[in-house]
Motif scaffolding. Structure first.
Motif, PDB file in Angstrom:
ATOM      1  N   TYR A   6      -4.690  -2.502   6.556  1.00 15.49           N
ATOM      2  CA  TYR A   6      -4.090  -2.305   5.236  1.00 15.49           C
ATOM      3  C   TYR A   6      -2.589  -2.041   5.308  1.00 15.49           C
ATOM      4  N   PRO A   7      -2.111  -1.094   6.130  1.00 12.48           N
ATOM      5  CA  PRO A   7      -0.663  -0.858   6.171  1.00 12.48           C
ATOM      6  C   PRO A   7       0.124  -2.033   6.733  1.00 12.48           C
ATOM      7  N   VAL A   8      -0.473  -2.793   7.633  1.00  5.97           N
ATOM      8  CA  VAL A   8       0.203  -3.977   8.171  1.00  5.97           C
ATOM      9  C   VAL A   8       0.383  -5.014   7.079  1.00  5.97           C
ATOM     10  N   ILE A   9      -0.678  -5.239   6.297  1.00  3.22           N
ATOM     11  CA  ILE A   9      -0.601  -6.186   5.177  1.00  3.22           C
ATOM     12  C   ILE A   9       0.412  -5.705   4.153  1.00  3.22           C
ATOM     13  N   ALA A  10       0.391  -4.406   3.866  1.00  3.67           N
ATOM     14  CA  ALA A  10       1.303  -3.849   2.865  1.00  3.67           C
ATOM     15  C   ALA A  10       2.756  -4.015   3.295  1.00  3.67           C
ATOM     16  N   GLY A  12       4.074  -5.965   5.704  1.00  7.88           N
ATOM     17  CA  GLY A  12       4.438  -7.371   5.869  1.00  7.88           C
ATOM     18  C   GLY A  12       4.598  -8.085   4.541  1.00  7.88           C
ATOM     19  N   GLY A  13       3.700  -7.823   3.605  1.00  8.04           N
ATOM     20  CA  GLY A  13       3.767  -8.482   2.299  1.00  8.04           C
ATOM     21  C   GLY A  13       4.973  -8.049   1.491  1.00  8.04           C
ATOM     22  N   ILE A  14       5.272  -6.752   1.495  1.00  5.37           N
ATOM     23  CA  ILE A  14       6.439  -6.256   0.757  1.00  5.37           C
ATOM     24  C   ILE A  14       7.715  -6.852   1.331  1.00  5.37           C
ATOM     25  N   LEU A  15       7.827  -6.877   2.661  1.00  4.98           N
ATOM     26  CA  LEU A  15       9.017  -7.455   3.293  1.00  4.98           C
ATOM     27  C   LEU A  15       9.141  -8.938   2.979  1.00  4.98           C
ATOM     28  N   LEU A  16       8.040  -9.664   3.063  1.00  3.92           N
ATOM     29  CA  LEU A  16       8.069 -11.092   2.772  1.00  3.92           C
ATOM     30  C   LEU A  16       8.466 -11.354   1.327  1.00  3.92           C
ATOM     31  N   ALA A  17       7.925 -10.577   0.404  1.00  3.46           N
ATOM     32  CA  ALA A  17       8.245 -10.769  -1.008  1.00  3.46           C
ATOM     33  C   ALA A  17       9.721 -10.511  -1.286  1.00  3.46           C
ATOM     34  N   VAL A  18      10.260  -9.433  -0.711  1.00  2.75           N
ATOM     35  CA  VAL A  18      11.662  -9.098  -0.930  1.00  2.75           C
ATOM     36  C   VAL A  18      12.574 -10.179  -0.373  1.00  2.75           C
ATOM     37  N   VAL A  19      12.316 -10.604   0.850  1.00  2.00           N
ATOM     38  CA  VAL A  19      13.148 -11.644   1.468  1.00  2.00           C
ATOM     39  C   VAL A  19      13.068 -12.942   0.673  1.00  2.00           C
ATOM     40  N   ILE A  57       2.501 -12.028  -4.096  1.00  2.00           N
ATOM     41  CA  ILE A  57       2.378 -11.416  -2.765  1.00  2.00           C
ATOM     42  C   ILE A  57       2.673  -9.924  -2.840  1.00  2.00           C
ATOM     43  N   LEU A  58       3.688  -9.556  -3.614  1.00  2.00           N
ATOM     44  CA  LEU A  58       4.017  -8.146  -3.784  1.00  2.00           C
ATOM     45  C   LEU A  58       2.864  -7.390  -4.435  1.00  2.00           C
ATOM     46  N   GLY A  59       2.218  -8.037  -5.420  1.00  2.00           N
ATOM     47  CA  GLY A  59       1.072  -7.408  -6.064  1.00  2.00           C
ATOM     48  C   GLY A  59      -0.096  -7.217  -5.115  1.00  2.00           C
ATOM     49  N   VAL A  60      -0.395  -8.229  -4.319  1.00  2.00           N
ATOM     50  CA  VAL A  60      -1.489  -8.125  -3.341  1.00  2.00           C
ATOM     51  C   VAL A  60      -1.166  -7.078  -2.286  1.00  2.00           C
ATOM     52  N   SER A  61       0.087  -7.054  -1.837  1.00  2.00           N
ATOM     53  CA  SER A  61       0.509  -6.064  -0.846  1.00  2.00           C
ATOM     54  C   SER A  61       0.382  -4.649  -1.391  1.00  2.00           C
ATOM     55  N   SER A  62       0.693  -4.481  -2.667  1.00  2.00           N
ATOM     56  CA  SER A  62       0.571  -3.162  -3.292  1.00  2.00           C
ATOM     57  C   SER A  62      -0.885  -2.729  -3.388  1.00  2.00           C
ATOM     58  N   ALA A 193       4.419   2.590   2.293  1.00  2.71           N
ATOM     59  CA  ALA A 193       3.804   1.675   3.245  1.00  2.71           C
ATOM     60  C   ALA A 193       4.194   2.012   4.679  1.00  2.71           C
ATOM     61  N   VAL A 194       5.464   2.356   4.902  1.00  2.00           N
ATOM     62  CA  VAL A 194       5.923   2.698   6.251  1.00  2.00           C
ATOM     63  C   VAL A 194       5.262   3.984   6.727  1.00  2.00           C
ATOM     64  N   ASN A 195       5.150   4.979   5.848  1.00  2.00           N
ATOM     65  CA  ASN A 195       4.490   6.221   6.251  1.00  2.00           C
ATOM     66  C   ASN A 195       3.010   5.993   6.537  1.00  2.00           C
ATOM     67  N   LEU A 196       2.390   5.150   5.730  1.00  2.00           N
ATOM     68  CA  LEU A 196       0.982   4.809   5.972  1.00  2.00           C
ATOM     69  C   LEU A 196       0.834   4.095   7.312  1.00  2.00           C
ATOM     70  N   LEU A 197       1.775   3.213   7.626  1.00  2.33           N
ATOM     71  CA  LEU A 197       1.743   2.514   8.914  1.00  2.33           C
ATOM     72  C   LEU A 197       1.864   3.507  10.061  1.00  2.33           C
ATOM     73  N   TRP A 198       2.732   4.508   9.904  1.00  3.57           N
ATOM     74  CA  TRP A 198       2.908   5.522  10.939  1.00  3.57           C
ATOM     75  C   TRP A 198       1.644   6.360  11.103  1.00  3.57           C
TER      76      TRP A 198
END
Length: 228
Positions: A6-10, A12-19, A57-62, A193-198
């Motif tokens: 879940y945190p990896v998808i979140a 990665g998806g947020i970064l991809l959407a922003v870029v 993608i941002l919605g799915v990542s969220s 998302a970053v804190n969840l990943l940590w």
């Protein structure tokens, strides 16, 4: 294992959407003005081939972020979880029902898209405001509580600004204000998302440890378990 994705998808998806959104506007039609045009208007005029999928993608990542936070028993129960779900589903629906170009006139798709966008923009500041106090009382989320507080304040001010610009301000620089508001809201999601990943993948798998020891056991006891 699915929970750990879940945190990896979140992230990665947020970064991809922003870029994707940034690249689409930087390399888009030079005649379009991002300062005076909302992102939806810009996407409608530019074809929306990149921006609309990026919003989905941002919605799915969220949604993945929300699922991951619930999996590690983050303090999101109640309205914060509902508001994050509204944000996610509104973004996905807005991508499915995009706004039409300015020359097409008023259409039901544009009206629905605007309502969905408004629901999304309101949801994140409201959720972040409620999460600040909860994070301050949770050892796992306390490190990001202050940052979330500042971002919640910034997004709240941005929400007030875009409301003024859209109504008595007659849409002056609405594109700039909307992009600043969206930046702060995505920043809130990025911090979570970053804190969840940590918590899930960090040197100390705190998310797994809390799950094993039980959500109601004090953090001191968990720390003692690590030492032993």
């Amino acid at each position: 294992m699915v929970r750990r994705l879940y945190p990896v998808i979140a992230c990665g998806g947020i970064l991809l959407a922003v870029v994707s959104v940034v690249v689409a506007q930087v390399g888009g039609d030079g005649s379009l003005d991002p300062v005076t045009m909302t992102i939806s208007e810009y996407a409608a005029e530019d074809g929306g081939d990149v921006i609309e999928p990026a919003m989905a993608i941002l919605g799915v990542s969220s949604l993945a972020l929300l699922a991951g936070m619930r999996a590690v028993r983050a303090p999101v129960q109640g309205w914060p979880a509902r508001l994050m779900a509204i944000w996610s589903l509104a973004l996905i629906a807005a991508a499915v029902v995009p706004a039409t170009a300015a020359g097409a006139g008023a259409t039901w798709q544009t009206d629905v898209h605007r309502c969905l966008s408004a629901a999304a923009f309101v949801s994140v500041p409201a959720a972040a405001t409620q999460l600040v106090g909860r994070f301050a009382e949770d050892e796992r989320w306390r490190p990001v509580a202050r940052l979330v507080e500042w971002l919640a304040l910034a997004s709240g001010l941005g929400l007030a600004a875009i409301t003024y610009v859209a109504l008595p301000g007659h849409g002056v620089v609405i594109g700039l204000v909307e992009r600043l508001l969206l930046t702060t809201e995505v920043a809130v999601l990025g911090v979570l998302a970053v804190n969840l990943l940590w918590l899930t993948w960090g040197p100390i798998p705190r998310g797994q440890l809390v799950e094993r020891l039980g959500e109601r056991r004090p953090f001191a006891e968990i720390s003692q378990h690590i030492v032993n």
